[in-house]
Design an enzyme around this catalytic site. Structure first.
Site, mmCIF file in Angstrom:
data_model
loop_
_atom_site.group_PDB
_atom_site.id
_atom_site.type_symbol
_atom_site.label_atom_id
_atom_site.label_comp_id
_atom_site.label_asym_id
_atom_site.label_seq_id
_atom_site.Cartn_x
_atom_site.Cartn_y
_atom_site.Cartn_z
ATOM 1 N N GLU A 1 40.303 33.316 9.977
ATOM 2 C CA GLU A 1 39.352 33.198 11.096
ATOM 3 C C GLU A 1 38.382 32.060 10.808
ATOM 4 O O GLU A 1 37.621 32.115 9.844
ATOM 5 C CB GLU A 1 38.573 34.524 11.250
ATOM 6 C CG GLU A 1 37.472 34.453 12.294
ATOM 7 C CD GLU A 1 36.581 35.702 12.282
ATOM 8 O OE1 GLU A 1 37.039 36.790 11.877
ATOM 9 O OE2 GLU A 1 35.397 35.570 12.665
ATOM 10 N N ARG B 1 30.864 28.087 14.223
ATOM 11 C CA ARG B 1 29.436 27.953 13.899
ATOM 12 C C ARG B 1 29.092 26.561 13.424
ATOM 13 O O ARG B 1 27.945 26.281 13.106
ATOM 14 C CB ARG B 1 29.054 28.922 12.779
ATOM 15 C CG ARG B 1 29.111 30.344 13.190
ATOM 16 C CD ARG B 1 28.671 31.243 12.055
ATOM 17 N NE ARG B 1 29.272 32.526 12.228
ATOM 18 C CZ ARG B 1 29.292 33.493 11.331
ATOM 19 N NH1 ARG B 1 28.724 33.306 10.154
ATOM 20 N NH2 ARG B 1 29.868 34.628 11.592
ATOM 21 N N THR C 1 33.223 34.060 15.991
ATOM 22 C CA THR C 1 31.928 33.733 16.597
ATOM 23 C C THR C 1 32.123 33.135 17.996
ATOM 24 O O THR C 1 31.439 32.197 18.388
ATOM 25 C CB THR C 1 31.089 32.775 15.709
ATOM 26 O OG1 THR C 1 31.263 33.129 14.327
ATOM 27 C CG2 THR C 1 29.613 32.893 16.012
ATOM 28 N N LYS D 1 36.042 44.462 16.337
ATOM 29 C CA LYS D 1 35.261 44.000 15.194
ATOM 30 C C LYS D 1 34.040 44.907 15.075
ATOM 31 O O LYS D 1 33.427 45.259 16.090
ATOM 32 C CB LYS D 1 34.837 42.548 15.425
ATOM 33 C CG LYS D 1 33.930 41.985 14.329
ATOM 34 C CD LYS D 1 33.701 40.500 14.516
ATOM 35 C CE LYS D 1 32.521 40.026 13.663
ATOM 36 N NZ LYS D 1 32.890 38.934 12.754
#
Ligand code: 3PG
Length: 215
Positions: A42, A46, A70, A130
């Site tokens: 993953e 960011r 994110t 998640k």
């Protein structure tokens, strides 16, 4: 039982949360993780080079299964898929993310830490969620408590997970995999010490293989 678009998670007990500051790190970082037995990756959106990193990994490390994390809005969802992300992870959930996942046929792991959030995601058809930030949202005990009301829902906790506590999570029947950045220490990444990343990844892989033994 994982439905088809989520079957890639079946062999992914540990998912690294990759924060890539330098585009040039993307391929060696992905290769170091793969060498340590970690293949589902993953890349978090960011950093400025995250999309380029996803593209580079998707093209140059075919043995990896790369996704984006994110992801907080529809534009980022589409941009990540265009870059080559094969799954999407979000710290939260929204109707836009749900509809992008369904319309683009790309698996989404929406974030949920409360009963209401779990119910909302499940109602939209999402069964693998998640759980973030795990350590401050009740940890393994909170996820265990969800086994009662939410059979058929499984979780990928992240946030505060490391080698010393990953089995607390992985041994729960409703945890599909754990995520985190502990196998990517900032100083090792900055120094390009990919052997250290592989060693930490191997340790994580070996620990996750002990899951059945401690169950
Ligand atoms: C995430 O986005 O999932 C977390 O930032 C990862 O948490 P960690 O850095 O504590 O592993």
């Amino acid at each position: 039982m994982l439905s088809e678009p989520y079957s890639f998670l079946a062999s992914a007990s540990v998912i690294p949360v990759m924060v890539i500051d330098r585009e040039a790190d993307a391929i060696p970082m992905a290769k170091a993780l793969v060498a340590g037995g970690i293949k589902v990756l993953e890349v978090t959106l960011r950093t400025g080079c995250a999309l380029a990193a996803i593209k580079a990994i998707a093209e140059a490390v075919p043995e990896a299964h790369v996704g984006a994390g994110t992801v907080c809005n529809g534009d980022d969802f589409s941009a990540a898929v265009d870059a080559g992300a094969r799954f999407i992870v979000s710290p939260g959930q929204s109707e836009v993310l749900f509809s992008h996942s369904i319309n683009q046929n790309i698996p989404l792991l929406p974030g949920a830490v409360t009963a209401t959030e779990v119910m909302r995601a499940a109602e939209a058809g999402f069964k693998v969620l998640k759980f973030f930030p795990a350590s401050t949202s009740g940890g393994a005990a909170a996820i265990r408590a969800f086994t009662g009301p939410f059979s058929g829902i499984s979780f990928v906790p992240t946030g505060g997970i490391h080698a010393n506590n990953l089995l607390d999570y992985l041994n729960l029947p409703n945890v599909q995999a754990v995520g985190g950045s502990w196998m990517l220490p900032k100083d090792k990444v900055q120094a390009g010490d990919w052997q250290a990343v592989t060693a930490l990844s191997l340790e994580a892989s070996e620990l996750s293989n002990m899951k059945e033994l401690t169950q």
